[in-house]
Structures are given as structure tokens and as C-alpha cells.
Design a protein around this motif. Structure first.
Motif, PDB file in Angstrom:
ATOM      1  N   ALA A  37       0.742  -1.332  -0.123  1.00 44.62           N
ATOM      2  CA  ALA A  37      -0.012   0.118   0.044  1.00 44.62           C
ATOM      3  C   ALA A  37       1.010   1.420  -0.021  1.00 44.62           C
ATOM      4  CB  ALA A  37      -0.966  -0.044   1.162  1.00 44.62           C
ATOM      5  N   THR A  38       2.288   1.108   0.461  1.00 43.98           N
ATOM      6  CA  THR A  38       2.995   2.281   0.559  1.00 43.98           C
ATOM      7  C   THR A  38       3.820   2.208  -0.828  1.00 43.98           C
ATOM      8  OG1 THR A  38       3.191   2.018   3.005  1.00 43.98           O
ATOM      9  CG2 THR A  38       4.723   3.411   1.692  1.00 43.98           C
ATOM     10  N   VAL A  39       3.650   3.325  -1.670  1.00 36.37           N
ATOM     11  CA  VAL A  39       4.378   3.415  -2.846  1.00 36.37           C
ATOM     12  C   VAL A  39       5.060   4.700  -2.923  1.00 36.37           C
ATOM     13  CG1 VAL A  39       3.807   3.543  -5.509  1.00 36.37           C
ATOM     14  CG2 VAL A  39       2.520   2.040  -4.042  1.00 36.37           C
ATOM     15  N   VAL A  40       6.198   4.536  -3.303  1.00 39.31           N
ATOM     16  CA  VAL A  40       7.369   5.818  -3.694  1.00 39.31           C
ATOM     17  C   VAL A  40       7.034   6.018  -5.277  1.00 39.31           C
ATOM     18  CG1 VAL A  40       9.477   6.430  -3.705  1.00 39.31           C
ATOM     19  CG2 VAL A  40       8.703   5.129  -1.795  1.00 39.31           C
ATOM     20  N   THR A  41       6.915   7.393  -5.424  1.00 38.10           N
ATOM     21  CA  THR A  41       6.662   7.733  -7.042  1.00 38.10           C
ATOM     22  C   THR A  41       8.112   8.437  -7.436  1.00 38.10           C
ATOM     23  OG1 THR A  41       4.421   7.729  -6.753  1.00 38.10           O
ATOM     24  CG2 THR A  41       5.225   8.424  -8.882  1.00 38.10           C
ATOM     25  N   THR A  42       8.289   8.220  -8.442  1.00 36.19           N
ATOM     26  CA  THR A  42       9.776   9.215  -8.947  1.00 36.19           C
ATOM     27  C   THR A  42       9.517   9.083 -10.485  1.00 36.19           C
ATOM     28  OG1 THR A  42      11.912   9.521  -8.956  1.00 36.19           O
ATOM     29  CG2 THR A  42      11.439   7.184  -9.409  1.00 36.19           C
ATOM     30  N   THR A  43      10.493   9.952 -11.374  1.00 38.51           N
ATOM     31  CA  THR A  43      10.172   9.970 -12.705  1.00 38.51           C
ATOM     32  C   THR A  43      11.416   8.852 -13.334  1.00 38.51           C
ATOM     33  OG1 THR A  43      11.990  11.604 -12.800  1.00 38.51           O
ATOM     34  CG2 THR A  43       9.835  12.593 -12.500  1.00 38.51           C
ATOM     35  N   ARG A  44      11.153   8.673 -14.570  1.00 39.20           N
ATOM     36  CA  ARG A  44      12.100   7.583 -15.021  1.00 39.20           C
ATOM     37  C   ARG A  44      13.283   8.347 -15.476  1.00 39.20           C
ATOM     38  NH1 ARG A  44       9.964   3.791 -18.482  1.00 39.20           N
ATOM     39  NH2 ARG A  44       7.852   3.514 -18.554  1.00 39.20           N
ATOM     40  N   VAL A  45      13.335   9.769 -15.338  1.00 44.58           N
ATOM     41  CA  VAL A  45      14.925  10.361 -15.650  1.00 44.58           C
ATOM     42  C   VAL A  45      15.499  10.016 -14.159  1.00 44.58           C
ATOM     43  CG1 VAL A  45      15.789  12.720 -15.537  1.00 44.58           C
ATOM     44  CG2 VAL A  45      14.070  12.053 -17.289  1.00 44.58           C
ATOM     45  N   LYS A  46      14.645  10.199 -13.098  1.00 46.16           N
ATOM     46  CA  LYS A  46      15.527  10.146 -11.866  1.00 46.16           C
ATOM     47  C   LYS A  46      15.901   8.707 -11.379  1.00 46.16           C
ATOM     48  CE  LYS A  46      13.254  14.195  -9.687  1.00 46.16           C
ATOM     49  NZ  LYS A  46      12.357  14.927  -8.855  1.00 46.16           N
ATOM     50  N   PHE A  47      14.866   7.963 -11.986  1.00 47.48           N
ATOM     51  CA  PHE A  47      15.298   6.392 -11.639  1.00 47.48           C
ATOM     52  C   PHE A  47      16.270   5.941 -12.375  1.00 47.48           C
ATOM     53  CE2 PHE A  47      14.350   2.106 -12.209  1.00 47.48           C
ATOM     54  CZ  PHE A  47      14.307   1.688 -10.858  1.00 47.48           C
ATOM     55  N   ASN A  48      16.636   6.453 -13.776  1.00 44.22           N
ATOM     56  CA  ASN A  48      17.645   6.233 -14.632  1.00 44.22           C
ATOM     57  C   ASN A  48      18.722   6.558 -13.941  1.00 44.22           C
ATOM     58  OD1 ASN A  48      18.999   5.084 -16.948  1.00 44.22           O
ATOM     59  ND2 ASN A  48      18.845   7.035 -18.092  1.00 44.22           N
ATOM     60  N   ALA A  49      19.005   7.762 -13.419  1.00 40.12           N
ATOM     61  CA  ALA A  49      20.036   8.187 -12.601  1.00 40.12           C
ATOM     62  C   ALA A  49      20.763   7.316 -11.702  1.00 40.12           C
ATOM     63  CB  ALA A  49      19.968   9.637 -12.212  1.00 40.12           C
ATOM     64  N   TRP A  50      19.709   7.057 -10.851  1.00 42.67           N
ATOM     65  CA  TRP A  50      20.115   6.095  -9.720  1.00 42.67           C
ATOM     66  C   TRP A  50      20.185   4.495 -10.348  1.00 42.67           C
ATOM     67  CZ3 TRP A  50      18.549   1.474  -7.754  1.00 42.67           C
ATOM     68  CH2 TRP A  50      18.988   0.914  -6.642  1.00 42.67           C
ATOM     69  N   VAL A  51      19.883   4.135 -11.262  1.00 40.84           N
ATOM     70  CA  VAL A  51      20.183   2.795 -11.791  1.00 40.84           C
ATOM     71  C   VAL A  51      21.718   2.812 -12.339  1.00 40.84           C
ATOM     72  CG1 VAL A  51      20.008   1.244 -13.787  1.00 40.84           C
ATOM     73  CG2 VAL A  51      17.908   1.894 -12.376  1.00 40.84           C
ATOM     74  N   ARG A  52      22.012   4.004 -13.059  1.00 48.04           N
ATOM     75  CA  ARG A  52      23.097   4.348 -13.555  1.00 48.04           C
ATOM     76  C   ARG A  52      24.140   4.320 -12.222  1.00 48.04           C
ATOM     77  NH1 ARG A  52      21.256   8.284 -16.452  1.00 48.04           N
ATOM     78  NH2 ARG A  52      22.367   9.829 -15.528  1.00 48.04           N
ATOM     79  N   GLY A  53      23.879   5.033 -11.183  1.00 46.51           N
ATOM     80  CA  GLY A  53      24.714   5.083 -10.047  1.00 46.51           C
ATOM     81  C   GLY A  53      25.098   3.543  -9.436  1.00 46.51           C
ATOM     82  N   ALA A  54      24.065   3.096  -9.196  1.00 47.37           N
ATOM     83  CA  ALA A  54      23.991   1.596  -8.811  1.00 47.37           C
ATOM     84  C   ALA A  54      24.847   0.681  -9.548  1.00 47.37           C
ATOM     85  CB  ALA A  54      22.591   0.954  -8.665  1.00 47.37           C
ATOM     86  N   LYS A  55      24.745   0.689 -11.021  1.00 48.89           N
ATOM     87  CA  LYS A  55      25.590  -0.215 -11.730  1.00 48.89           C
ATOM     88  C   LYS A  55      27.190   0.245 -11.761  1.00 48.89           C
ATOM     89  CE  LYS A  55      22.206  -1.271 -15.448  1.00 48.89           C
ATOM     90  NZ  LYS A  55      22.058  -1.132 -16.764  1.00 48.89           N
ATOM     91  N   ALA A  56      27.237   1.578 -11.246  1.00 51.30           N
ATOM     92  CA  ALA A  56      28.710   2.159 -11.119  1.00 51.30           C
ATOM     93  C   ALA A  56      29.109   2.015  -9.712  1.00 51.30           C
ATOM     94  CB  ALA A  56      28.769   3.557 -11.406  1.00 51.30           C
ATOM     95  N   GLY A  57      28.278   1.296  -8.870  1.00 51.94           N
ATOM     96  CA  GLY A  57      28.900   0.490  -7.722  1.00 51.94           C
ATOM     97  C   GLY A  57      28.643   1.911  -6.443  1.00 51.94           C
ATOM     98  N   GLU A  58      28.155   2.745  -6.702  1.00 52.37           N
ATOM     99  CA  GLU A  58      28.094   4.118  -5.863  1.00 52.37           C
ATOM    100  C   GLU A  58      27.184   3.566  -4.603  1.00 52.37           C
ATOM    101  OE1 GLU A  58      26.479   7.536  -7.661  1.00 52.37           O
ATOM    102  OE2 GLU A  58      27.803   7.191  -9.384  1.00 52.37           O
ATOM    103  N   PHE A  59      26.387   2.712  -4.484  1.00 50.68           N
ATOM    104  CA  PHE A  59      25.633   2.088  -3.564  1.00 50.68           C
ATOM    105  C   PHE A  59      26.053   1.037  -2.603  1.00 50.68           C
ATOM    106  CE2 PHE A  59      22.733   4.823  -6.461  1.00 50.68           C
ATOM    107  CZ  PHE A  59      22.599   5.976  -5.611  1.00 50.68           C
ATOM    108  N   ASP A  60      27.050   0.450  -3.103  1.00 52.21           N
ATOM    109  CA  ASP A  60      27.387  -0.575  -2.672  1.00 52.21           C
ATOM    110  C   ASP A  60      27.644  -0.993  -1.267  1.00 52.21           C
ATOM    111  OD1 ASP A  60      27.552  -1.662  -5.309  1.00 52.21           O
ATOM    112  OD2 ASP A  60      29.632  -2.010  -5.380  1.00 52.21           O
ATOM    113  N   HIS A  61      27.912   0.148  -0.561  1.00 54.59           N
ATOM    114  CA  HIS A  61      28.306  -0.005   0.945  1.00 54.59           C
ATOM    115  C   HIS A  61      26.759  -0.208   1.520  1.00 54.59           C
ATOM    116  CE1 HIS A  61      27.178   4.444  -0.207  1.00 54.59           C
ATOM    117  NE2 HIS A  61      26.796   4.499   1.139  1.00 54.59           N
TER     118      HIS A  61
END
Length: 64
Positions: A37-61
Motif C-alpha cells: 500500500a505504500t508506494v514511492v513515485t519518481t520519474t524515469r529520468v531520476k530512476f535512470n540516474a539512480w540505476v546508473r549510479g547503482a551499476k557504477a557501484g555508488e551504493f554498494d556500501h
């Protein structure tokens, strides 16, 4: 939000161990499987930036 096609990672295991993602238009929706029931909403542009950061290892910690 029942009409959305929710997707989870194929590496998810257990009922409460995943997040689900759906999209519609320019919006991306994110929810936890144990609290749909709890949903976070974002835009494709922002989500794409986060995915690119995740793929680059920025959130591995954050990974246990």
C-alpha cells in the motif's frame, strides 16, 4: 495501482525480501512486497540516474 504490472528481481527470495517496480508514462513506482500500500513515485529520468549510479557501484556500501 492494481492495474500496474509490478516486477521484482529474479534474484529475490522469500516473501519479504524484495521490492517491486512498475512504470506508467513518465512515472516509476516502487513498493516493498510486505507493504504494497505504500508506494514511492519518481520519474524515469531520476530512476535512470539512480540505476546508473547503482551499476557504477555508488551504493554498494548499503548491501549487506
Amino acid at each position: 495501482m492494481d492495474h500496474l504490472d509490478w516486477q521484482r528481481s529474479s534474484t529475490s527470495s522469500g516473501k519479504d525480501e524484495w521490492i517491486e517496480i512498475a512504470s506508467e508514462g513518465d512515472k516509476v513506482y516502487i513498493r516493498q512486497s510486505n507493504d504494497p500500500a505504500t508506494v514511492v513515485t519518481t520519474t524515469r529520468v531520476k530512476f535512470n540516474a539512480w540505476v546508473r549510479g547503482a551499476k557504477a557501484g555508488e551504493f554498494d556500501h548499503f548491501v549487506a
